[in-house]
Design an enzyme around this catalytic site. Sequence first.
Site, PDB file in Angstrom:
ATOM      1  N   ASP A  62       0.834  -1.209   0.000  1.00  0.00           N
ATOM      2  CA  ASP A  62       0.000   0.000   0.000  1.00  0.00           C
ATOM      3  C   ASP A  62       0.861   1.248   0.000  1.00  0.00           C
ATOM      4  OD1 ASP A  62      -2.471  -1.356   0.071  1.00  0.00           O
ATOM      5  OD2 ASP A  62      -1.969  -1.940   2.112  1.00  0.00           O
ATOM      6  N   GLY A  77      -1.723  -4.561   3.777  1.00  0.00           N
ATOM      7  CA  GLY A  77      -2.942  -4.958   4.471  1.00  0.00           C
ATOM      8  C   GLY A  77      -4.194  -4.309   3.922  1.00  0.00           C
ATOM      9  N   GLU A 118       0.393 -12.839   4.335  1.00  0.00           N
ATOM     10  CA  GLU A 118       1.410 -12.148   3.516  1.00  0.00           C
ATOM     11  C   GLU A 118       2.716 -12.047   4.292  1.00  0.00           C
ATOM     12  OE1 GLU A 118      -0.691  -8.520   2.665  1.00  0.00           O
ATOM     13  OE2 GLU A 118      -1.126  -9.167   0.610  1.00  0.00           O
TER      14      GLU A 118
END
Length: 242
Positions: A95, A106, A114
Amino acid sequence: NPLEDAKRAAAYRAVDENLKFDEHKIVGIGSGSTVVYVAERIGQYLQDSEYSDLVSKFVCIPTGFQSRNLILDNKLQLGSIEQYPRIDIAFDGADEVDEHLQLIKGGGACLFQEKLVSTSAKTFIIVADSRKKSPKHLGKNWRQGVPIEIVPSAYVRVKNDLLEQLHADKVDIRQGGSAKAGPVVTDNSNFIIDADFGEIKDPRKLHTDIKLLVGVVETGLFIDNASKAYFGNSDGTVELVT
Ligand code: DER
């Protein structure tokens, strides 16, 4: 679509430059829309007679339900993290990425598996479009906060601790929105809390402080984990940051 072109360019370059067909056998496949092109690229090699027997020996380790289907859709061999706790190389999106390759992940609520995969891999490569590259500190671009996976029954306690002890500006349970009444439930049957701390000058300390809170399973701060990041631009160029 220029954004998809950017994602594809980053992913293809990352696979072409880092996947060593004779050396790598266990490959971690992340979650989200950019890593789709990583699986697509590996799948293309599978179709190429020069590489097909090598690639057919790859075992791909998923980071959640979507990642598992991505592996199957590209006709790649699926393995589990239990069978293959040591991974040769893993690819995933992010992100936000800061100048030291610290990550916020996330956004897709897959951060636990992950991180289990990315920290089990010898090499961890990020693929992203250039929007994800932060000019300086984490928290600048990605104003949706740090995703945190928590045990559902602890959500009030964790929310209070994040606000009162760690001085988060804003803390929200991630809701399913139009997709589901009530909170998002992860592949591990947990909830996600998004905690906004504004600009994060010391992501390592913040990660540790959050991780120590009772009820926290894992944080979306991936510290000292990624070794390279490929940022795709809509004109097809790719910037590599190591
Ligand atoms: O949830 C995650 O960390 C994913 O990797 C994800 O946020 C990356 O998303 P994108 O590749 O769809 O931008």
